[in-house]
Design a protein around this motif. Structure first.
Motif, mmCIF file in Angstrom:
data_model
loop_
_atom_site.group_PDB
_atom_site.id
_atom_site.type_symbol
_atom_site.label_atom_id
_atom_site.label_comp_id
_atom_site.label_asym_id
_atom_site.label_seq_id
_atom_site.Cartn_x
_atom_site.Cartn_y
_atom_site.Cartn_z
ATOM 1 N N SER A 73 20.431 42.198 34.992
ATOM 2 C CA SER A 73 20.087 41.983 36.299
ATOM 3 C C SER A 73 18.820 42.652 36.841
ATOM 4 C CB SER A 73 21.276 43.007 37.230
ATOM 5 O OG SER A 73 22.543 42.529 37.029
ATOM 6 N N VAL A 74 17.931 41.783 37.609
ATOM 7 C CA VAL A 74 16.660 42.145 37.728
ATOM 8 C C VAL A 74 16.791 42.441 39.651
ATOM 9 C CG1 VAL A 74 14.306 41.384 38.260
ATOM 10 C CG2 VAL A 74 15.381 40.593 35.892
ATOM 11 N N LEU A 75 16.173 43.446 39.920
ATOM 12 C CA LEU A 75 16.238 43.950 41.186
ATOM 13 C C LEU A 75 14.838 44.326 41.621
ATOM 14 C CD1 LEU A 75 18.645 45.824 39.447
ATOM 15 C CD2 LEU A 75 19.538 46.027 41.801
ATOM 16 N N ARG A 76 14.387 43.719 42.560
ATOM 17 C CA ARG A 76 12.931 43.808 43.356
ATOM 18 C C ARG A 76 13.062 45.087 43.993
ATOM 19 N NH1 ARG A 76 9.076 39.738 45.133
ATOM 20 N NH2 ARG A 76 10.462 38.270 44.593
ATOM 21 N N PHE A 77 11.738 45.950 43.647
ATOM 22 C CA PHE A 77 11.530 47.157 44.624
ATOM 23 C C PHE A 77 9.957 47.110 44.994
ATOM 24 C CE2 PHE A 77 8.850 50.239 41.802
ATOM 25 C CZ PHE A 77 9.147 49.701 40.635
ATOM 26 N N GLU A 78 9.625 47.947 46.002
ATOM 27 C CA GLU A 78 8.303 48.367 46.540
ATOM 28 C C GLU A 78 7.593 49.455 46.046
ATOM 29 O OE1 GLU A 78 6.890 45.542 48.314
ATOM 30 O OE2 GLU A 78 8.596 44.338 48.584
ATOM 31 N N SER A 116 22.596 51.830 33.071
ATOM 32 C CA SER A 116 21.082 52.633 33.614
ATOM 33 C C SER A 116 20.065 51.738 33.859
ATOM 34 C CB SER A 116 20.846 53.175 31.941
ATOM 35 O OG SER A 116 21.884 53.794 31.308
ATOM 36 N N PRO A 117 19.229 52.497 34.611
ATOM 37 C CA PRO A 117 17.838 51.666 35.274
ATOM 38 C C PRO A 117 16.906 51.415 34.309
ATOM 39 C CG PRO A 117 18.147 53.872 35.919
ATOM 40 C CD PRO A 117 19.355 53.653 34.994
ATOM 41 N N LEU A 118 16.215 50.575 34.156
ATOM 42 C CA LEU A 118 14.655 50.156 33.485
ATOM 43 C C LEU A 118 13.906 49.998 34.713
ATOM 44 C CD1 LEU A 118 13.029 50.029 31.276
ATOM 45 C CD2 LEU A 118 13.863 47.659 30.894
ATOM 46 N N VAL A 119 12.956 50.785 34.971
ATOM 47 C CA VAL A 119 11.998 50.621 36.190
ATOM 48 C C VAL A 119 10.597 50.150 35.619
ATOM 49 C CG1 VAL A 119 11.001 51.803 38.259
ATOM 50 C CG2 VAL A 119 13.195 52.397 37.318
ATOM 51 N N ILE A 120 10.188 48.911 36.198
ATOM 52 C CA ILE A 120 8.900 48.541 35.599
ATOM 53 C C ILE A 120 7.981 48.167 36.890
ATOM 54 C CG2 ILE A 120 7.984 46.545 34.554
ATOM 55 C CD1 ILE A 120 10.735 46.001 33.238
ATOM 56 N N PHE A 121 6.775 49.116 36.725
ATOM 57 C CA PHE A 121 5.836 49.199 37.647
ATOM 58 C C PHE A 121 4.759 48.136 37.490
ATOM 59 C CE2 PHE A 121 7.600 53.427 38.129
ATOM 60 C CZ PHE A 121 7.802 53.520 39.612
ATOM 61 N N ASP A 122 4.045 47.733 38.600
ATOM 62 C CA ASP A 122 3.179 46.796 38.650
ATOM 63 C C ASP A 122 2.129 46.976 37.404
ATOM 64 O OD1 ASP A 122 4.138 45.556 40.647
ATOM 65 O OD2 ASP A 122 2.749 46.233 42.170
ATOM 66 N N ASP A 123 2.044 48.115 37.207
ATOM 67 C CA ASP A 123 0.795 48.335 36.132
ATOM 68 C C ASP A 123 1.171 48.239 34.679
ATOM 69 O OD1 ASP A 123 2.248 50.667 36.049
ATOM 70 O OD2 ASP A 123 0.458 52.156 35.984
ATOM 71 N N ALA A 124 2.497 48.019 34.588
ATOM 72 C CA ALA A 124 2.848 48.081 33.235
ATOM 73 C C ALA A 124 2.529 47.003 32.202
ATOM 74 C CB ALA A 124 4.611 47.676 33.011
ATOM 75 N N GLY A 174 19.957 49.304 29.466
ATOM 76 C CA GLY A 174 19.152 49.464 30.976
ATOM 77 C C GLY A 174 19.477 48.013 31.388
ATOM 78 N N THR A 175 20.528 48.010 32.261
ATOM 79 C CA THR A 175 21.127 46.638 32.654
ATOM 80 C C THR A 175 20.677 46.342 33.971
ATOM 81 O OG1 THR A 175 23.181 47.954 33.047
ATOM 82 C CG2 THR A 175 23.114 46.444 31.224
ATOM 83 N N ARG A 176 20.304 47.502 34.682
ATOM 84 C CA ARG A 176 19.448 47.237 36.178
ATOM 85 C C ARG A 176 18.176 47.435 35.865
ATOM 86 N NH1 ARG A 176 20.987 51.555 39.850
ATOM 87 N NH2 ARG A 176 21.241 52.755 37.795
ATOM 88 N N VAL A 177 17.349 46.264 35.962
ATOM 89 C CA VAL A 177 16.026 46.164 35.451
ATOM 90 C C VAL A 177 15.337 46.030 36.953
ATOM 91 C CG1 VAL A 177 14.095 45.107 34.345
ATOM 92 C CG2 VAL A 177 16.486 45.163 33.419
ATOM 93 N N PHE A 178 14.837 47.264 37.401
ATOM 94 C CA PHE A 178 13.830 47.167 38.743
ATOM 95 C C PHE A 178 12.438 46.829 38.579
ATOM 96 C CE2 PHE A 178 17.425 50.151 39.427
ATOM 97 C CZ PHE A 178 18.067 49.996 40.561
ATOM 98 N N VAL A 179 11.995 45.846 39.177
ATOM 99 C CA VAL A 179 10.638 45.259 38.909
ATOM 100 C C VAL A 179 10.036 45.410 40.114
ATOM 101 C CG1 VAL A 179 9.286 43.287 37.942
ATOM 102 C CG2 VAL A 179 11.741 43.941 37.036
ATOM 103 N N GLN A 180 8.535 45.972 40.026
ATOM 104 C CA GLN A 180 7.948 46.127 41.147
ATOM 105 C C GLN A 180 7.268 44.810 41.683
ATOM 106 O OE1 GLN A 180 4.924 49.100 41.099
ATOM 107 N NE2 GLN A 180 5.104 49.679 43.111
ATOM 108 N N ALA A 181 7.315 44.604 43.116
ATOM 109 C CA ALA A 181 7.148 43.094 43.752
ATOM 110 C C ALA A 181 6.001 42.401 43.001
ATOM 111 C CB ALA A 181 6.889 43.465 45.445
ATOM 112 N N GLY A 182 4.723 43.299 42.749
ATOM 113 C CA GLY A 182 3.591 42.651 42.454
ATOM 114 C C GLY A 182 3.684 42.117 41.056
ATOM 115 N N ILE A 183 4.763 42.582 40.241
ATOM 116 C CA ILE A 183 4.668 41.972 38.808
ATOM 117 C C ILE A 183 6.047 41.036 38.750
ATOM 118 C CG2 ILE A 183 6.098 43.889 37.855
ATOM 119 C CD1 ILE A 183 4.168 43.761 35.421
#
Ligand code: NDP
Length: 485
Positions: free
Chosen positions: A389-394, A256-264, A288-297
């Motif tokens: 796993s931390v994966l970066r996104f924009e 499962s994905p866990l998506v973390i935006f810059d404003d979190a 939530g083993t795929r942790v998508f983290v936005q570039a700014g944070i």
């Protein structure tokens, strides 16, 4: 330490049952590797006795009022709560999970289910449907019959109760097979049910390996199968159920994905990532083993997370201060080590953990990978261990597309302070259970289950009633019947 050896391996028709001819089933304490109990797998005679008892008891159980059935379930819930300490110790011995977890998440969650469905049992009804000319129809909500529950090893008593509570509330009987790795607490649940007044045969426990599960699933007396397990087992069990048109609920694996935006809120997001990956040493289906983290944070998130991971306390699971226990088995730890090696080989960066500490038992330190890409094995396969796993996104669109790029669909989470974006994300997630600004909370009032390969059907909440009962439609004519000749 408490004595983990049960009175007998099985519980059938209201009494403990032993058959020493069954294959040996040793119970290993994962924190030491010691054998703490010796059980036997069910022989064909035990399986037959359990199915016979469940079938014989069903009509009378279904004929009781829902209120009477519910009263027994609620009494069992009270007993579970009263014995939470001892039950938690058994669960910790069986699974290796820290006592600070089992005290709050296992027998108590089982008690919640029995309380909730016990309360609901008296309100299960059909409906009245008015038709033209005074005719009408009504529906009867009826039990399915004998249900089989098959459990995984990560939440043994919770799984047994999440299946038996709605099944029994609806007037079904059940034969439950725990995972052979964690056979103890389902026997305790059975004893408590009968102490609470459950008639013999209504809830039976048989132990065994996959072949015992397969024998139960294929028996023509069984009307419904509910499995918690992996996708490969789910495919087999679902196919076997389909061959006889049985009802089926499949609670399977995830990535499962866990998506973390810059404003979190950074601190909350880090807490959620820890809970979503390292609780129960990572052995949670909805993690939530795929942790998508936005570039700014991203960098701040990884820094704070690795700092906080230093505070994890591995060790004796019976110590209330311990936060990370061992893996459930040597085999499971080997699997996790294999994935960690693969992550390194495929080019991800191991920022923390992933080592074997100098402790007895099956411990491994929680692992954090950064620089993970979508095609890597550690980002695609369910690991079922403490590997994040931390994966970066924009962008938001990119995050959603990549979050959904998996065969699984059990759960998903999003962290953001932007309300509209949070709801857009959960509307877009291809997952059965979603969280906004938290992760992995599964109260009994909320439906739980998967989409895509993660399964079918729902546990918990009113939704579970649909999966343990069937409607019979009855047309009632109030006028003479005519015919063309
Ligand atoms: P498995 O799929 O290996 O086993 C699940 C259960 O099915 C066990 O009791 C197993 O017995 C039994 N079984 C195996 N083969 C058959 C068969 N052919 N017919 C009938 N029964 C069979 O899962 P694990 O125990 O390893 O548990 C981990 C998996 O469970 C993970 O994929 C995890 O994601 C998933 N899971 C899903 C949850 C959810 O609610 N969605 C919650 C918790 C875990 P035996 O153990 O003897 O092989």
């Amino acid at each position: 330490m408490i004595n983990a050896q049960p009175h007998a391996s099985h519980f059938v028709n209201g009494v403990p049952l032993e058959d020493a001819n069954g294959a040996a089933l040793p119970v290993i304490y994962p924190a030491t590797g010691d054998t703490i109990a010796e059980l036997h797998a069910a022989t064909p005679a035990v399986i037959e006795a359990a199915l016979f008892a469940a079938e014989a008891a069903q009509a009378e159980w279904a004929a009781m009022s829902g209120t009477e059935r519910g009263r027994i379930l609620r009494r069992a819930a009270d007993l579970l709560r009263r014995r939470n300490q001892a039950l938690s110790e058994i669960e910790t011995l069986d699974t290796g999970k820290p006592i600070q977890e089992t005290l709050v998440a296992d027998a108590t969650s089982a008690a919640d289910a029995l309380e909730y469905f016990g309360g609901l049992a008296g309100s299960l009804t059909g409906e009245h449907i008015q038709l033209p000319g005074g005719d009408f129809a009504y529906t009867r909500r009826e039990a399915l019959g004998v249900c089989v529950g098959i459990g995984a090893w990560n939440y043994p008593i919770q799984i047994a109760a999440w299946k038996s509570a709605p099944a029994l509330a609806c007037g079904n009987t059940m034969v439950f097979k725990p995972s052979e790795t964690t056979p103890l607490s389902a026997l305790k649940l059975a004893e408590i049910f009968f102490e609470a007044g459950l008639p013999p045969g209504v809830f039976n426990v048989v132990q065994g390996y996959g072949d015992v599960g397969a024998a139960l699933v294929t028996d023509p007396r069984v009307a419904k199968v509910s499995l918690t397990g992996s996708v490969p087992t789910g495919k087999k069990v679902y196919a076997a159920a389909a061959a006889q048109m049985k009802h089926a609920t499949m609670e399977l694996g995830g990535k499962s994905p866990l998506v973390i935006f810059d404003d979190a809120d950074l601190e909350s997001a880090v807490s959620a990532a820890i809970n979503a990956n390292f609780y129960s040493t990572g052995q949670v289906c909805s993690n939530g083993t795929r942790v998508f983290v936005q570039a700014g944070i991203h960098d701040a998130f990884v820094k704070r997370l690795s700092d906080r991971m230093q505070n994890a306390r591995l060790g004796d699971p019976m110590d209330p201060e311990t936060t990370i226990g061992p893996m459930v088995s040597a085999r499971q730890r080997e699997i996790v080590e294999g994935f960690i090696a693969k992550g390194k080989d495929e080019g991800a960066t191991l920022v923390a953990g992933g080592t074997i500490p100098d402790l007895p038992g099956f411990f491994i330190t929680p692992a954090l990978f950064t620089g993970v890409t979508d095609d890597m094995t550690i980002a695609r396969d369910e690991i079922f261990g403490p590997v994040m796993s931390v994966l970066r996104f924009e962008t938001e669109d990119e995050a959603l597309r990549r979050a959904n790029d998996t065969e699984f669909g059990l759960a998903a989470g999003v962290f953001t302070r932007d309300l509209a974006r949070a709801h857009r994300m959960v509307a877009g997630f291809e997952a059965g259970t979603c969280w906004i600004n938290t992760y992995n909370l599964t109260p009994v009032e909320m439906p739980f289950g998967g989409a895509k390969m993660s399964g079918i059907g729902r546990e918990n909440s009113r939704a579970a009633i649909e999966h343990y009962s069937q409607l019979k439609s009855v047309y009632v004519a109030m006028n003479p019947t005519e015919a063309p000749f």
